[in-house]
Design a protein around this motif. Structure first.
Motif, PDB file in Angstrom:
ATOM      1  N   ILE A 144       0.846  -1.187   0.000  1.00 38.43           N
ATOM      2  CA  ILE A 144       0.000   0.000   0.000  1.00 38.43           C
ATOM      3  C   ILE A 144       0.888   1.246   0.000  1.00 38.43           C
ATOM      4  O   ILE A 144       1.717   1.425   0.899  1.00 38.43           O
ATOM      5  CB  ILE A 144      -0.928   0.030   1.231  1.00 38.43           C
ATOM      6  CG1 ILE A 144      -1.776  -1.244   1.301  1.00 38.43           C
ATOM      7  CG2 ILE A 144      -1.810   1.278   1.207  1.00 38.43           C
ATOM      8  CD1 ILE A 144      -2.709  -1.433   0.144  1.00 38.43           C
ATOM      9  N   ALA A 178      -3.423   4.821   0.306  1.00 41.16           N
ATOM     10  CA  ALA A 178      -4.028   4.834   1.638  1.00 41.16           C
ATOM     11  C   ALA A 178      -4.870   6.093   1.859  1.00 41.16           C
ATOM     12  O   ALA A 178      -5.971   6.032   2.417  1.00 41.16           O
ATOM     13  CB  ALA A 178      -2.937   4.729   2.700  1.00 41.16           C
ATOM     14  N   LYS A 185      -8.869   5.936   2.546  1.00 40.17           N
ATOM     15  CA  LYS A 185      -9.346   6.353   3.859  1.00 40.17           C
ATOM     16  C   LYS A 185     -10.132   7.668   3.827  1.00 40.17           C
ATOM     17  O   LYS A 185     -11.089   7.850   4.583  1.00 40.17           O
ATOM     18  CB  LYS A 185      -8.162   6.478   4.825  1.00 40.17           C
ATOM     19  CG  LYS A 185      -7.485   5.152   5.171  1.00 40.17           C
ATOM     20  CD  LYS A 185      -6.214   5.378   5.985  1.00 40.17           C
ATOM     21  CE  LYS A 185      -5.497   4.074   6.291  1.00 40.17           C
ATOM     22  NZ  LYS A 185      -6.193   3.266   7.315  1.00 40.17           N
ATOM     23  N   GLU A 239       2.564  -2.593   4.439  1.00 39.13           N
ATOM     24  CA  GLU A 239       1.528  -1.746   5.027  1.00 39.13           C
ATOM     25  C   GLU A 239       2.005  -0.302   5.183  1.00 39.13           C
ATOM     26  O   GLU A 239       1.441   0.458   5.989  1.00 39.13           O
ATOM     27  CB  GLU A 239       1.107  -2.310   6.381  1.00 39.13           C
ATOM     28  CG  GLU A 239       0.228  -3.548   6.284  1.00 39.13           C
ATOM     29  CD  GLU A 239      -1.209  -3.202   5.891  1.00 39.13           C
ATOM     30  OE1 GLU A 239      -1.609  -2.043   6.106  1.00 39.13           O
ATOM     31  OE2 GLU A 239      -1.915  -4.081   5.373  1.00 39.13           O
ATOM     32  N   ASN A 295      -0.720   2.612   4.769  1.00 41.25           N
ATOM     33  CA  ASN A 295      -1.713   2.622   5.842  1.00 41.25           C
ATOM     34  C   ASN A 295      -1.119   3.144   7.143  1.00 41.25           C
ATOM     35  O   ASN A 295      -1.747   3.934   7.859  1.00 41.25           O
ATOM     36  CB  ASN A 295      -2.274   1.215   6.059  1.00 41.25           C
ATOM     37  CG  ASN A 295      -3.240   0.803   4.964  1.00 41.25           C
ATOM     38  OD1 ASN A 295      -3.926   1.642   4.384  1.00 41.25           O
ATOM     39  ND2 ASN A 295      -3.292  -0.487   4.677  1.00 41.25           N
TER      40      ASN A 295
END
Length: 739
Positions: A414, A419, A423, A545, A548
């Motif tokens: 990601i 992200a 989001k 990740e 994120n």
């Protein structure tokens, strides 16, 4: 504590009897465990001896060299399976072909990708290192790998070393604590760790030919401790010899390193292997303790130094058969330790589970370091923002697949822009501009790919300035990529490449609400931007990740708790190796003239103000530390200091502080650093919560290595214990004396 709780319900008259019986039972339990362990070790050694007695010389030698890029032959008739190795300090590497470096194109070798070494160290949380080891062990078992080549525990000596991102820290204690946790967890899954690179592989330039010289004191105090801890505390099953020479001898055939220190002092009974193509001789390497040769470029595996030439050396009497048997025993011992002969093998492995991915996220989230937050611009309140400018090549670039031997074929990765869109894209307008372009092309063994790193693309800058003007807030994702942080080449300088400094300055003029996010694994120069922007976050290469984690930090979902694992200089000239002109050396030789004054030890002792000090990192909350004390004022040399303090979260959000205990020896017969890290603890607190924390420090750990006595020396006298949250931010001090 257990004894005390057992005794508590009884009257004081019976307490002594209960304590006595409890102590006896505990002693008997430990003694029984020790007896079982000793019997098990004896039984294993008997099995090893029996197997060796059944082998021919060619069969023995077949266990001591590779038969492909990452495999070692087995012996079918004796039930000894082939050994499988894999790169993987922060993720099990994708499968390569047996006989060349091309990827095999498997579809089931996508792995969990963690943040690399410096990022893990920035968490200052050994529990995360332990969790990473568990995940890597499970994924290595799933891939049927027996040895994972990591962790890298070389000291970060220079900001320019290409492999800094894989290594952990400039401080040997921080390296040791993280490495030991990682190793214990990995090996609990029946996968052997391979601690690397033994020893002094602190640069990539001329790494396969440079001859490193250092004092015995620097060796003992700075460069050995992490290896010692990895072997003696972590129980590492294998160690990887480095490419370079050490005091004139190749590391793979250095008797002092391999026989005297590793085997005799550390009691290492595992496998000492080469880095790939790091063997140079047959007889000398065999006699000085090398066990396994890997990676030699000769296509005929029988021509390797530890193949037919070793058989010939034994037949000619140049290498005793007992030496070969010793090596085979070391190999078999690791096989037994990892249960390679157990068909059921305790851990069959798992791959890419939600738990694995959560562990990768946790590591990335705790690694982020808040360097600057003027005006409390962070965290960003996205419910009050209508538009945001996202600028920078690193907003969209993926990094897991770079760095050569540490590259990972991630199941997914990601990016920050992804992200943000996932989001907040539904309620906030996101304006993206690239801002700068990647102009380099990395070529293995040649850092000329970094040329053009300062070229400025004004067209991209103008586009970035335009979107900055029309947005409420700006996020610039800059830093490095794996053309710079990579195996096989050192950086040429500490500059932000591709004209990023000019980009940041121009964007900040257009919109003062500019946050810079640095994505990098090694120090970069920030002097040109710290006074231009209010907020700076260092988010490292964040693994799968990454996006994120960093967006959750920027939005306040995660309160940043990372601390720098290295000193960030104002300029390269401040760093000790460069201030003294001994990096990368000359005439293929380098002398570590800075001696024990590596990293913050140099900056603090020489009173040099860095850009940001070792151990530094801000939070969205505040902490108070008080009541720092020790259980006594005077100690014997075999005692342990029990330091204690109280910490309180005085802010309004949940957070964590890394409390660091440094020790100074103000009056000593030799030069000592102004302070040295001796303990640390990461403490999580709710708003208003208070904890009392104890930190034990052995008096023996206050010693320096006395070259005149060839031993550790804890001199009698006063020592100053200093408690803080960086090497330059000390809250309280306590003086103790050593008899």
């Amino acid at each position: 504590m257990k004894i005390r709780s057992l005794a508590a319900p009884f009257r004081s008259s019976s307490r002594n009897n209960v304590l006595f019986l409890s102590t006896v039972f505990l002693f008997m339990a430990y003694a029984t465990d020790a007896q079982h362990s000793a019997k098990g070790d004896m039984a294993t050694e008997q099995k090893i001896h029996a197997l060796i007695s059944e082998m021919t010389l060619p069969e023995k030698v077949s266990l001591l060299h590779g038969n492909s890029k990452f495999n070692v032959s087995g012996i079918k008739r004796l039930g000894i399976p082939e050994w499988a190795l894999s790169d993987g300090p922060h993720g099990v590497r994708a499968e390569v072909n047996r006989h060349d470096w091309a990827y095999a194109g498997w579809t089931n070798d996508f792995a969990t990708c963690f943040p690399p070494g410096t990022a893990l160290a920035a968490t200052w949380n050994p529990a995360l290192a332990y969790k990473q080891g568990l995940v890597l062990g499970e994924e290595a078992r799933f891939r049927k790998k027996d040895i994972l080549l990591g962790p890298g525990v070389n000291i970060i000596r220079s900001p320019l070393c290409g492999r800094n991102f894989e290594y952990i820290s400039e401080d040997p204690l921080l390296v040791s604590k993280m490495a030991v946790a990682y190793i214990k967890a990995l090996q609990s899954k029946d996968v052997a760790a391979s601690v690397k690179h033994w020893l002094a592989n602190n640069q990539e330039e001329h790494r396969d030919s440079i001859d490193v010289t250092m004092s015995e004191r620097a060796l003992r105090e700075i460069y050995l401790p992490a290896f010692k801890a990895s072997v003696m505390e972590g129980g590492a099953y294998t160690v990887m010899a480095a490419y370079n020479r050490f005091r004139g001898e190749w590391c793979s055939e250095n008797n002092y390193l391999n026989r005297e220190i590793l085997r005799k002092e550390f009691g290492f009974k595992g496998v000492l292997m080469t880095d790939w193509s790091a063997a140079h001789t047959t007889v000398k390497a065999a006699l000085t303790g090398l066990d396994l040769e890997m990676g030699t470029d000769k296509k005929d595996y029988n021509e390797w130094y530890f193949a037919d030439p070793l058989i010939k050396a034994v037949e000619e009497g140049k290498v005793p058969m007992s030496v070969v048997d010793e090596k085979v025993a070391n190999v078999l011992r690791v096989m037994f330790n990892t249960k390679i002969f157990d068909e059921k093998r305790r851990e069959q492995g798992r791959m890419n589970t939600p738990e694995h991915q959560q562990a990768a996220y946790n590591a990335a989230a705790e690694a982020a370091v808040l360097l600057q937050n003027n005006g409390n611009l962070l965290p960003l309140h996205f419910d009050k923002i209508q538009s945001i400018a996202v600028i920078g090549d690193n907003a969209t670039r993926k990094h897991c697949s770079g760095g050569l031997s540490s590259e990972v074929k991630a199941l997914y990765e990601i990016t920050p822009l992804q992200a943000l869109q996932q989001k907040f894209g539904a309620r906030v307008k996101i304006n993206y501009a690239r801002g700068y372009e990647k102009q380099s092309t990395f070529r293995e063994g040649n850092n000329s790919g970094q040329s053009g790193s300062l070229n400025v693309n004004w067209k991209l800058i103008d586009e970035a300035v335009a979107v900055a003007r029309e947005s409420d807030v700006v996020l610039i994702f800059g830093g490095l990529n794996h053309d710079f942080d990579t195996e096989s080449a050192d950086k040429q300088n500490m500059d932000l490449p591709y004209g990023q400094e000019i980009l940041i300055q121009e964007v900040a003029k257009a919109n003062p609400k500019t946050v810079v996010v640095i994505i990098a694994g090694s120090p970069v120069q920030l002097a040109g931007i710290v006074h231009r922007v209010p907020a700076i976050v260092w988010s490292w290469f964040g693994g799968m990740e990454a996006g994120n984690a960093v967006v959750d930090v920027l939005s306040g979902k995660i309160n940043p708790s990372g601390k720098l694992p290295f000193t960030l200089p104002v300029s390269l000239a401040q760093s000790p190796a460069h201030a003294l002109g001994n990096f990368p050396g000359s005439d293929l030789k380098v002398n570590y003239e800075e001696d024990i004054l590596v990293g913050y030890r140099w900056f603090d002792t020489k009173k040099i103000q860095p850009q940001f000090p070792f151990g530094y990192g801000l939070s969205y909350t505040n902490f108070s530390i008080s009541q720092f004390s020790t259980d006594k004022t005077g100690y014997g040399k075999n005692e342990t200091i029990q330091a204690k303090f109280t910490i309180r979260n005085t802010g309004s959000v949940y957070g964590a502080e890394v409390v660091q205990l440094y020790v100074s020896d103000p009056l000593c017969s030799v030069l000592r650093p102004e302070k040295e890290l001796k303990a640390f603890q990461k403490i999580f607190l709710k708003p208003g919560e208070t904890k009392t924390v104890e930190m034990p420090v052995k008096v023996a750990d206050l010693a320096f290595y006395d070259e005149s006595k060839k031993a550790w020396n804890t001199e009698a006298g006063d020592y100053i214990l200093q408690l803080g949250n960086s090497s330059r931010t000390i809250f309280q001090k306590v003086k103790i004396s050593v008899k």
